[in-house]
Design an enzyme around this catalytic site. Structure first.
Site, PDB file in Angstrom:
ATOM      1  CE  LYS A 185      -3.463  -2.716  -0.119  1.00 22.66           C
ATOM      2  NZ  LYS A 185      -4.558  -3.036   0.774  1.00 22.66           N
TER       3      LYS A 185
HETATM    4  C1  LIG Z   1      -5.599  -3.886   1.276  1.00 21.65           C
HETATM    5  C2  LIG Z   1      -7.040  -3.612   1.210  1.00 21.65           C
HETATM    6  C3  LIG Z   1      -7.906  -3.829   2.282  1.00 21.65           C
HETATM    7  C4  LIG Z   1      -7.489  -4.548   3.541  1.00 21.65           C
HETATM    8  O1  LIG Z   1      -6.338  -4.057   4.118  1.00 21.65           O
HETATM    9  P1  LIG Z   1      -5.432  -5.017   5.052  1.00 21.65           P
HETATM   10  O2  LIG Z   1      -4.496  -4.054   5.692  1.00 21.65           O
HETATM   11  O3  LIG Z   1      -4.751  -5.968   4.118  1.00 21.65           O
HETATM   12  O4  LIG Z   1      -6.326  -5.701   6.006  1.00 21.65           O
HETATM   13  C5  LIG Z   1      -9.229  -3.442   2.168  1.00 21.65           C
HETATM   14  N1  LIG Z   1      -9.688  -2.873   1.036  1.00 21.65           N
HETATM   15  C6  LIG Z   1      -8.890  -2.667  -0.036  1.00 21.65           C
HETATM   16  C7  LIG Z   1      -9.474  -2.007  -1.250  1.00 21.65           C
HETATM   17  C8  LIG Z   1      -7.563  -3.035   0.008  1.00 21.65           C
HETATM   18  O5  LIG Z   1      -6.785  -2.869  -1.063  1.00 21.65           O
END
Ligand SMILES: *Cc1c(COP(=O)(O)O)cnc(C)c1O
Length: 383
Positions: A185
């Site tokens: 991310k």
């Molecule tokens: C990564 C992601 C999540 C969940 O995040 P985590 O930190 O992996 O639990 C939720 N929604 C979207 C669109 C994502 O890309």
């Protein structure tokens, strides 16, 4: 440094400053519930211009915490797009609510405000907009619908931190904004997440929820010299540690430069692929700047999976974001009625392919990917 050879679709950047920040946290008094948590929260709040930030253990916890703060429960419907990670809809199910899938628009593959309106029923409580690939959704239209119908607007901004909508940073468009700090991310804490809001009551409710539903934390009681605490509702341990927050605060200082590099990478892809037959890039919306989390192309003529294989065989970590949520076996079994409900998303789900993009990617890496895509296209039989 990126190793020669395999190019992942996304990758974290960690420098000496990050390592130093984590070591300092390890040497400090507080490994969790310490002052580093609030410091990181304040930094993200200042970066985005939101009034409150509540750090949690991951992005899924952020969505769950947001849904709980809104009081979602059995009988409530929450409108979500199907082209997203399953966690977006799972967060509704955790609380006994029902996700209702609204189709996406064909240009950016973002939730379609017109489709949202068709999905509204007397049971609808909230809309979750997913900033797919880093592109902010059409928040003006979504806000108009939400306000007109008395619905909450939630942004799943797990892709879009660092982007902006009409000059305002991502994090201020919705009532609640969920972030993820997973390594792929925009910035990472290993695992981590956060919810942003301007509403003090919602923020307070979320701080309680992430700490078992207990109204004070360990440090507050230590400062006050008391042991007594009360659990007022059923919460979870969704806390983010001071070690992770130290990494996050250090990462945040580099976010703007990283987004700029991602934009350059995306521009180079665009320049190289704009005339590539059978390959389509996502539209760039006026007045919205992307966080450039994913570099999504659409591959026509049923050739997506063949191109995926072709790139993987050449050490290029192409990926697919996403298979539709309601097409996962769990959702198919539980909600068979959703099959076929979002035709635009169903078409897109067979065409989308994510190409590598991350801040440390070099121009020559982009050219390597584009050369491979062009070679594949040249050797494929297009109608
Ligand atoms: C990564 C992601 C999540 C969940 O995040 P985590 O930190 O992996 O639990 C939720 N929604 C979207 C669109 C994502 O890309």
């Amino acid at each position: 440094m990126v190793a020669e050879g395999y190019l992942p679709y996304g990758r974290q950047s960690i420098d000496e400053e990050d390592i130093k920040a984590v070591v300092e946290a390890l040497q400090s008094e507080w490994l969790t519930t310490g002052p580093g948590v609030e410091r990181f929260e304040n930094n993200v709040a200042a970066y985005t211009g939101s009034a409150h930030a509540v750090a949690v253990s991951n992005g899924t916890a952020a969505l769950h915490t947001a849904m709980h703060a809104l009081g979602i429960g059995p009988g409530d419907e929450v409108i979500v797009p199907p082209l997203t990670f399953a966690a977006t809809a799972n967060a509704v199910l955790y609380l006994g609510g029902t996700p209702v899938f609204a189709d996406i628009e064909p240009q950016g593959l973002l939730i379609d405000p017109a489709a949202v309106e068709w999905c509204i029923s007397p049971r609808t409580r909230a809309i979750v907009a997913v900033d797919y690939a880093g592109q902010p959704c059409d928040y003006e239209a979504l806000r108009r619908i939400a306000s007109g119908r008395g619905l909450a607007l939630v942004a799943d901004a797990c892709h879009s931190l660092g982007g902006s909508y009409r000059g305002a940073a991502v994090g201020t468009q919705a009532d609640l904004t969920a972030l993820s700090f997973h390594p792929v991310k925009p910035l990472t804490t290993g695992e981590g997440g956060m919810v942003l809001t301007d509403d003090e009551k919602l923020a307070e409710r979320m701080r309680c929820f992430r700490n078992h539903g207990i109204t004070s934390d360990h440090r507050k009681r230590q400062t006050q010299g008391i042991w007594q605490y009360e659990m007022t509702e059923l919460g979870f341990n969704y806390r983010l540690s001071d070690i992770q927050c130290a990494l996050g605060a250090s990462q945040l200082r580099k976010l703007t430069a990283w987004i700029e590099r991602r934009r350059q990478v995306a521009d180079l892809y665009r320049q190289q692929l704009i005339d590539c037959p059978g390959v389509q890039l996502l539209h760039r919306f006026e007045g919205r700047s992307s966080g450039w989390h994913l570099l999504v192309i659409r591959v026509q003529n049923g050739l997506r999976d063949a191109l995926f294989r072709y790139l993987r065989d050449r050490g290029i970590g192409a990926n697919v974001h996403y298979g539709l949520v309601y097409q996962h076996p769990y959702y198919r079994n539980r909600f068979p009625q959703y099959d076929g409900c979002c035709p635009v998303a169903e078409q897109a789900a067979g065409e989308v392919l994510s190409l590598p993009i991350f801040p440390a990617m070099r121009d020559e890496d982009v050219l390597r990917v584009c050369t491979a895509v062009a070679a594949f296209v040249a050797n494929s039989t297009l109608p």
